[in-house]
Design a protein around this motif. Structure first.
Motif, PDB file in Angstrom:
ATOM      1  N   PRO A  92       2.831  10.025  27.450  1.00  0.00           N
ATOM      2  CA  PRO A  92       3.700   9.225  28.184  1.00  0.00           C
ATOM      3  C   PRO A  92       4.167   9.350  29.515  1.00  0.00           C
ATOM      4  O   PRO A  92       4.412   8.323  29.920  1.00  0.00           O
ATOM      5  N   ASP A  93       3.709  10.582  29.318  1.00  0.00           N
ATOM      6  CA  ASP A  93       4.275  10.630  31.510  1.00  0.00           C
ATOM      7  C   ASP A  93       2.889  10.333  32.545  1.00  0.00           C
ATOM      8  O   ASP A  93       3.439   9.772  33.332  1.00  0.00           O
ATOM      9  N   LEU A  94       1.912  10.248  31.791  1.00  0.00           N
ATOM     10  CA  LEU A  94       0.638   9.767  33.143  1.00  0.00           C
ATOM     11  C   LEU A  94       0.271   8.965  32.588  1.00  0.00           C
ATOM     12  O   LEU A  94       0.655   7.812  34.088  1.00  0.00           O
ATOM     13  N   MET A  95       1.280   7.696  31.678  1.00  0.00           N
ATOM     14  CA  MET A  95       0.801   6.459  31.437  1.00  0.00           C
ATOM     15  C   MET A  95       2.205   5.829  32.471  1.00  0.00           C
ATOM     16  O   MET A  95       2.199   4.610  33.496  1.00  0.00           O
ATOM     17  N   GLY A  96       2.744   6.891  33.042  1.00  0.00           N
ATOM     18  CA  GLY A  96       4.524   6.231  33.588  1.00  0.00           C
ATOM     19  C   GLY A  96       3.869   6.159  35.615  1.00  0.00           C
ATOM     20  O   GLY A  96       4.927   5.765  36.771  1.00  0.00           O
ATOM     21  N   THR A  97       2.959   7.394  35.801  1.00  0.00           N
ATOM     22  CA  THR A  97       2.178   6.623  37.296  1.00  0.00           C
ATOM     23  C   THR A  97       1.359   6.078  37.403  1.00  0.00           C
ATOM     24  O   THR A  97       0.398   5.587  38.499  1.00  0.00           O
ATOM     25  N   VAL A  98       1.076   4.958  36.225  1.00  0.00           N
ATOM     26  CA  VAL A  98       0.303   4.121  36.811  1.00  0.00           C
ATOM     27  C   VAL A  98       1.078   2.334  37.859  1.00  0.00           C
ATOM     28  O   VAL A  98       2.103   2.733  36.696  1.00  0.00           O
ATOM     29  N   LYS A  99      -0.104   2.106  38.265  1.00  0.00           N
ATOM     30  CA  LYS A  99       1.138   0.889  38.899  1.00  0.00           C
ATOM     31  C   LYS A  99       1.086   0.222  38.387  1.00  0.00           C
ATOM     32  O   LYS A  99       2.561  -0.828  38.600  1.00  0.00           O
ATOM     33  N   ASP A 100       0.543  -0.352  37.574  1.00  0.00           N
ATOM     34  CA  ASP A 100       1.251  -1.751  36.515  1.00  0.00           C
ATOM     35  C   ASP A 100       0.384  -2.282  35.585  1.00  0.00           C
ATOM     36  O   ASP A 100      -0.865  -1.596  35.949  1.00  0.00           O
TER      37      ASP A 100
END
Length: 315
Positions: free
Chosen positions: A137-145
């Protein structure tokens, strides 16, 4: 600068239309394609993706990543050869079957590499994408959109009266993405049903010779749609317009609203996407909202799609 896109796809005709568009576009850099079950089994999705890769020039090739084989509901998936063909390409059968693919966790490497420059586009079942939210979940939060083709908000579904195929086929995964995704834009049937490619458009694209795959696939696709709805004027390319959305947001009108996905198995509302569009409703401040496309400018879609697919300028 080219839009860097990680594509989650279940490899059907409209998915491949999106891949052809990406291959011809000067504005898209596919950094990976996650090949999932969906329209065809995962094994065939991977084989078809490898076949399609043979048409991609060296500088635009991308890694193929093995995605999910079954949904989070733990039910056997249903496949749709009558709509998409045995290998997701209508009447086309790959002459050589190649099973080469990267490990699922290559997705982690790609996200870490591109981070805030990366856009995720999901045009198939949401199982693999949801798995990433469960594990990272934290890594996915780094994706732009993130852009998701899925859902049908108060319009008819294409699997049940109210449910769209990607949400219906794994409603648990769809709910995970809706509950945990950030910066998510949903491109539902409200707009994708109107991204019609007519037989005349198909013939003109074919006459330009930029792709040999498009016409036999779209002709096959149109037969299904015409039999189901004799009044339809062409084939909706649900996935191509979703891939175009990060480039051309002015094609749409959006509303930001909370989204609920029904997960009760076996009911007509399995996979139904629900939001409250009553103008007087006040949502709680902590209510997670997603941007949903409700309106669509067909002329802009037509001009931009045809410009890329033919190499000519349409205005």
């Amino acid at each position: 600068m080219k839009k860097k896109i990680l594509l989650f796809a279940d490899v059907g005709i409209d998915d491949i239309a999106a891949l052809i568009y990406a291959n011809l576009s000067e504005d898209i850099q596919l950094v990976g394609v996650v090949a999932d079950y969906g329209n065809v089994p995962r094994e065939r999705a991977i084989q078809t993706a490898n076949y399609l890769l043979t048409f991609v020039p060296e500088g635009k090739k991308f890694p193929i990543i093995g995605g999910a084989e079954i949904p989070m509901t733990a039910k056997e998936p249903t496949f749709y050869p009558e709509i998409h063909g045995e290998y997701g390409m209508g009447p086309i059968i790959p002459d050589v079957l190649v099973d080469k693919y990267e490990n699922f966790f290559e997705i982690v490497t790609i996200i870490k590499k591109f981070g805030k420059d990366l856009t995720i586009v999901s045009i198939g079942r949401l199982t693999s994408l949801a798995t990433m939210y469960v594990l990272y979940p934290d890594l996915m939060g780094t994706v732009k959109d993130t852009y998701v083709m899925g859902g049908a908000f108060w319009v008819p579904g294409n699997v049940t009266a109210v449910s769209e195929a990607n949400f219906y086929s794994d409603p648990v995964a769809a709910r995970v993405v809706m509950n945990y995704g950030e910066n998510v834009t949903i491109i539902p049937l409200n707009v994708t049903d109107y991204a019609i490619v007519t037989p005349q458009m198909v013939d003109y694209i074919d006459s330009k010779g930029l792709t040999e795959l498009f016409k036999p696939m779209l002709d096959y696709y149109y037969v299904f749609y015409k039999e189901r709805n004799p009044d339809i004027q062409g084939s909706p390319v649900h996935d191509a317009i979703t891939l175009m959305a990060p480039l051309y947001e002015d094609m749409f009108t959006f509303k930001e609203l909370p989204v609920f996905v029904g997960t009760t198995e076996g009911r007509v509302d399995q996979g139904q996407s629900i939001t409250d569009i009553r103008p007087y409703i006040k949502f709680e401040n902590n209510a997670k909202k997603h941007r949903i496309a409700f309106g669509f400018d067909y002329k802009k879609f037509y001009n931009r799609f045809m410009t890329v697919m033919t190499g000519e300028t349409f205005e």
